[in-house]
Design a protein around this motif. Sequence first.
Motif, PDB file in Angstrom:
ATOM      1  N   LEU A 172       0.848  -1.356   0.049  1.00 28.76           N
ATOM      2  CA  LEU A 172       0.084  -0.069  -0.091  1.00 28.76           C
ATOM      3  C   LEU A 172       0.952   1.243  -0.033  1.00 28.76           C
ATOM      4  O   LEU A 172       0.510   2.247  -0.433  1.00 28.76           O
ATOM      5  N   LYS A 173       1.951   1.170   0.299  1.00 30.53           N
ATOM      6  CA  LYS A 173       2.846   2.284   0.549  1.00 30.53           C
ATOM      7  C   LYS A 173       3.951   2.371  -0.820  1.00 30.53           C
ATOM      8  O   LYS A 173       4.499   3.426  -0.943  1.00 30.53           O
ATOM      9  N   PHE A 218      -6.434   2.567  12.455  1.00 28.35           N
ATOM     10  CA  PHE A 218      -6.606   3.874  12.960  1.00 28.35           C
ATOM     11  C   PHE A 218      -6.092   3.781  14.430  1.00 28.35           C
ATOM     12  O   PHE A 218      -5.510   4.680  14.847  1.00 28.35           O
ATOM     13  N   GLY A 251      -8.516   7.135   1.483  1.00 34.84           N
ATOM     14  CA  GLY A 251      -7.565   7.979   1.430  1.00 34.84           C
ATOM     15  C   GLY A 251      -6.887   8.302   2.522  1.00 34.84           C
ATOM     16  O   GLY A 251      -5.697   8.859   2.419  1.00 34.84           O
ATOM     17  N   TYR A 275      -2.824   5.561   4.240  1.00 34.04           N
ATOM     18  CA  TYR A 275      -1.402   5.748   4.097  1.00 34.04           C
ATOM     19  C   TYR A 275      -0.780   6.354   5.282  1.00 34.04           C
ATOM     20  O   TYR A 275       0.418   6.138   5.608  1.00 34.04           O
ATOM     21  N   PHE A 276      -1.650   7.335   5.778  1.00 32.93           N
ATOM     22  CA  PHE A 276      -0.797   8.101   6.791  1.00 32.93           C
ATOM     23  C   PHE A 276      -0.804   7.347   8.306  1.00 32.93           C
ATOM     24  O   PHE A 276      -0.129   7.868   8.982  1.00 32.93           O
ATOM     25  N   PHE A 277      -1.378   6.322   8.286  1.00 33.85           N
ATOM     26  CA  PHE A 277      -1.487   5.367   9.454  1.00 33.85           C
ATOM     27  C   PHE A 277      -0.682   4.078   9.368  1.00 33.85           C
ATOM     28  O   PHE A 277      -0.774   3.405  10.288  1.00 33.85           O
ATOM     29  N   LEU A 278      -0.209   3.920   8.124  1.00 38.57           N
ATOM     30  CA  LEU A 278       0.351   2.537   7.948  1.00 38.57           C
ATOM     31  C   LEU A 278       2.080   2.521   8.520  1.00 38.57           C
ATOM     32  O   LEU A 278       2.720   3.621   8.461  1.00 38.57           O
ATOM     33  N   MET A 301       2.504   0.922  -4.202  1.00 40.78           N
ATOM     34  CA  MET A 301       1.790   0.927  -5.499  1.00 40.78           C
ATOM     35  C   MET A 301       0.452   0.909  -5.080  1.00 40.78           C
ATOM     36  O   MET A 301      -0.044   0.568  -4.107  1.00 40.78           O
ATOM     37  N   TYR A 302      -0.634   1.615  -6.150  1.00 41.95           N
ATOM     38  CA  TYR A 302      -1.683   1.541  -5.940  1.00 41.95           C
ATOM     39  C   TYR A 302      -2.604   0.391  -6.024  1.00 41.95           C
ATOM     40  O   TYR A 302      -2.253  -0.504  -6.846  1.00 41.95           O
ATOM     41  N   VAL A 303      -3.124   0.180  -4.864  1.00 40.66           N
ATOM     42  CA  VAL A 303      -4.190  -1.262  -4.848  1.00 40.66           C
ATOM     43  C   VAL A 303      -5.287  -0.814  -4.037  1.00 40.66           C
ATOM     44  O   VAL A 303      -5.076  -0.114  -3.234  1.00 40.66           O
TER      45      VAL A 303
END
Lengths: 254, 248
Positions: A89-90, A160, A248, A251-254, A92-94
């Motif tokens: 997920l960080k 989250f 959306g 990403y910011f929580f991975l 490529m787009y899936v």
Amino acid sequence: MDVASRRFLWLYAKSQLKLKYRDTYLGFAWNFVEPALYLGMLSLIFSAVNRMNIHDYTVFLFGALIPWRYFENVVSGATESIVSGSWLLKKMYVSPLVFPLIRWLVASLEFLFSFTVVLLLLVFMKERWTVHLCILPFSIIPWAMLSLGIGLICAVLFTFFRDVRPIVHMVMMFTFFSSPILFKIDFFEGHTLQALVLKFHPMTYYASLFQKPIYYASWPSALDWGITLGISAAVVIVGCCLVHKCQGRFYFFL
Amino acid sequence: MAIIFKLENVSVSFDKHAIVQRSLKHALSGWFRPHNRTTFYALSKVSVAIHAGDHVGLIGRNGAGKSTLLRVLTKVITPQEGLVSLCPDRHIAPLLELGLGFHPDLSGRENCFLAGALMGYSATEIHRKIDGIIRFAELEEFIDEPVKNYSSGMFGRLAFALATDIEPEVLLVDEVFGVGDEFFMRKCIVRMQRLMQAGITTVFVSHNVDFLVAQCNRMIWLDKGHIEMDGKPREVVAAYRNAYNTLG
């Protein structure tokens, strides 16, 4: 979900199945050996300590325990699936929906193997075979939907809030021990609190979908179907909407 | 010329101290007493359009927002503000941080099929290309080993071979030329030049400014999340170097 994510979903689900037993000597056979050992051990233990005077207790126990195990397997695997999909997920787009879906697909296949083992064991254990057993392929549908929906919701929450994992385990354990999977619903007197809890316990209706055809030699009632399908559909919709709404921000929580 | 990417007033921000914020306790306490949030803007109000056939170089100091911009273009990051329009049905190959999304426990071959699927190719198409990919990456002996056992050079070689052998229409590259030995790097540059001549669209992020000047027909200089300058490579690089040489 876009075409690329769908292609990835199938390929990755296949890889996960191969990966699971890649370094083992028995390989694919573990899909049958593991549930056979688990169920064999359970039937031995519960036959020895069964104090509930339930005739043919092993047959009763297998009825709802196998779908419950499937449910538990999906939920616990799906909960961490989005976070553990960060390797992709960080980069490529899936669609993030792919990761809980893969857990669900793999667990569904494992359920099929387990259920084959159960049917083989029942050949030796079950005294009476009735036409009601033919409803079982449909009985798994509400369970599968519920597993997917709860799995999606837990996957989003865990991304989250990492505290969610032990909470999910606790809730699952409470649900299991408070539902009529290990004991019969008429075990408690009609007006007791326990009987009342069981009456309104959603798992009672889910368990009936398997217990009635396997143990009681009867069809699940319209109420069983109505409640289980209604709850499951609602949970799947909530789960999908939640993933869609939050994707959306993952990403910011991975 | 067709627009491949169009960004309008795009902003991407990260909350600082995000680790503390990942607890239920923190979320619940926020309901009663709002937390003071400190936000870092990786991209701030960026507007840019990239056309088919453009060869764009992104330059800027560390933390300028170059990699974040590439991630926005690949849809890996959804910006909090602004509008991103991507030309649909294009095969986009993203080479971010020295590789594609490779699963460490799967073999190089399996990862080729997975990453290929995400770049829009079917298993049959990858089957047709796989021998060429393995040969270019020089991984004949190791292709069925899990990629967790690969060195960073092997990892980067396989990613580069896959991303370029499938002949994508758009190639996004983030510092990929740092991997592999001198000879492999030369092979990569030749292949890149061949693809660029064939008309694909490329966006490079690199600190090797001279390489970018030689390969690109457009340069974007990013600074603290803003586009500082967008124009001809030599002019942008001269201004970039001048700005930091003056500071130094």
